[in-house]
Design a protein around this motif. Sequence first.
Motif, short mmCIF file in Angstrom:
data_model
loop_
_atom_site.label_atom_id
_atom_site.label_comp_id
_atom_site.label_asym_id
_atom_site.label_seq_id
_atom_site.Cartn_x
_atom_site.Cartn_y
_atom_site.Cartn_z
N LEU A 76 0.80 -1.22 0.00
CA LEU A 76 0.00 0.00 0.00
C LEU A 76 0.83 1.28 0.00
O LEU A 76 0.51 2.23 -0.72
N PHE A 77 1.89 1.32 0.80
CA PHE A 77 2.66 2.56 0.91
C PHE A 77 3.36 2.92 -0.38
O PHE A 77 3.73 4.08 -0.59
N GLU A 78 3.57 1.94 -1.22
CA GLU A 78 4.23 2.21 -2.50
C GLU A 78 3.44 3.21 -3.33
O GLU A 78 4.01 4.00 -4.09
N HIS A 79 2.13 3.20 -3.17
CA HIS A 79 1.28 4.07 -3.98
C HIS A 79 1.33 5.53 -3.52
O HIS A 79 0.97 6.42 -4.29
N VAL A 80 1.76 5.77 -2.30
CA VAL A 80 1.80 7.14 -1.80
C VAL A 80 3.22 7.62 -1.52
O VAL A 80 3.49 8.82 -1.56
N HIS A 81 4.14 6.70 -1.24
CA HIS A 81 5.51 7.09 -0.91
C HIS A 81 6.53 6.63 -1.94
O HIS A 81 7.67 7.10 -1.90
N GLY A 82 6.16 5.71 -2.84
CA GLY A 82 7.14 5.17 -3.78
C GLY A 82 8.29 4.53 -3.04
O GLY A 82 8.09 3.77 -2.09
N GLU A 83 9.51 4.85 -3.44
CA GLU A 83 10.70 4.32 -2.77
C GLU A 83 11.37 5.38 -1.90
O GLU A 83 12.55 5.27 -1.57
N SER A 84 10.64 6.43 -1.54
CA SER A 84 11.22 7.50 -0.75
C SER A 84 11.47 7.07 0.69
O SER A 84 10.97 6.05 1.16
N ASP A 112 3.35 -3.36 4.81
CA ASP A 112 2.22 -2.71 4.16
C ASP A 112 1.57 -3.57 3.09
O ASP A 112 0.68 -3.11 2.36
N HIS A 113 2.00 -4.84 2.98
CA HIS A 113 1.38 -5.75 2.02
C HIS A 113 -0.07 -5.99 2.46
O HIS A 113 -0.32 -6.36 3.61
N LEU A 114 -1.01 -5.76 1.58
CA LEU A 114 -2.42 -5.76 1.97
C LEU A 114 -2.86 -7.06 2.64
O LEU A 114 -3.58 -7.01 3.66
N PRO A 115 -2.50 -8.24 2.13
CA PRO A 115 -2.89 -9.46 2.85
C PRO A 115 -2.35 -9.52 4.29
O PRO A 115 -3.02 -10.05 5.18
N PHE A 200 11.71 -5.97 5.16
CA PHE A 200 11.43 -5.77 6.58
C PHE A 200 11.12 -7.08 7.28
O PHE A 200 11.16 -7.16 8.48
N GLY A 201 10.76 -8.12 6.52
CA GLY A 201 10.42 -9.40 7.12
C GLY A 201 11.67 -10.13 7.57
O GLY A 201 12.78 -9.84 7.14
N PRO A 202 11.54 -11.15 8.42
CA PRO A 202 12.69 -11.83 8.98
C PRO A 202 13.36 -12.80 8.03
O PRO A 202 14.51 -13.14 8.23
N ASP A 203 12.67 -13.28 7.00
CA ASP A 203 13.23 -14.31 6.13
C ASP A 203 12.98 -13.95 4.68
O ASP A 203 11.88 -14.13 4.17
N PRO A 204 14.00 -13.43 3.95
CA PRO A 204 13.77 -13.01 2.57
C PRO A 204 13.52 -14.16 1.62
O PRO A 204 13.17 -13.94 0.46
N ASN A 205 13.68 -15.39 2.06
CA ASN A 205 13.47 -16.54 1.17
C ASN A 205 12.25 -17.36 1.57
O ASN A 205 12.08 -18.49 1.12
N ALA A 206 11.39 -16.79 2.39
CA ALA A 206 10.29 -17.59 2.94
C ALA A 206 9.07 -17.65 2.06
O ALA A 206 8.16 -18.41 2.31
N GLY A 207 9.02 -16.84 0.98
CA GLY A 207 7.84 -16.83 0.14
C GLY A 207 6.70 -16.10 0.82
O GLY A 207 6.92 -15.32 1.74
N CYS A 208 5.49 -16.33 0.36
CA CYS A 208 4.34 -15.64 0.94
C CYS A 208 4.18 -16.05 2.40
O CYS A 208 4.01 -17.23 2.70
N PRO A 209 4.27 -15.12 3.35
CA PRO A 209 4.28 -15.48 4.76
C PRO A 209 2.91 -15.73 5.33
O PRO A 209 2.79 -16.25 6.41
#
Length: 228
Positions: A76-84, A112-115, A200-209
């Motif tokens: 969600l935040f990507e739509h208002v903040h982009g990569e700032s 901020d991932h909607l799910p 920001f998540g603890p495991d970058p290889n965990a797939g959909c958490p």
Amino acid sequence: MKTFKALSALLCYPSEDLIAALPAIDAVLHEEGLLGPHRMQELQVLLHRLAEQDLYELQENYVLLFDRSRTLSLNLFEHVHGESRDRGGAMVDLLETYRAGGFDLAGSELPDHLPVLLEFLSTRPLAEARALLADAGHILTALNERLIRRDTPYAAVLSALITLSQTECETPAELADIPDDDPEDLAALDAVWEEAQVTFGPDPNAGCPVSRDILARMDPRAPAQAVK
């Protein structure tokens, strides 16, 4: 409220587990009765599509919509903040909100991932969940309008969330004026995603958490998994 959990599951990457859980998702939506007949009818179209269409086609369509279309990103935040840098601060604030509610991320998806947000809202009182969802009302409205233009049944989930937020928002000009991107234009996609996202998540290889945990907790007979 399990309705938020059910809608979260419907926005996850299609899997065999998700398909198997569709009857339970449908039952939760009917039993809690938070959505009116019109919204339920719209969601039935998506449920039917997920149940009947080939899984690989479902997965391909999902990727084209949400992974290869930045204007439809579920972050969600990507739509208002982009990569700032503002996005990073908003992420930290949201993480603190989660932790204050006893909810920690279990995988690699951003806060901020909607799910993920919907999974958190399912643990909160209904009034609080509605208020938090209303805070993102303008983004949800923009996503809903874009999904309707794509003629996809996933628009029903965003329409349901707008109904649950009990607020009506107009899409701000800065979001309405953004043209829809073409998921088939790989060169443009590479340019847009040139900067890697902060994890920001603890495991970058965990797939959909969330999808596996959401589906496990959808069934009251399944073993409970504590949220620390």
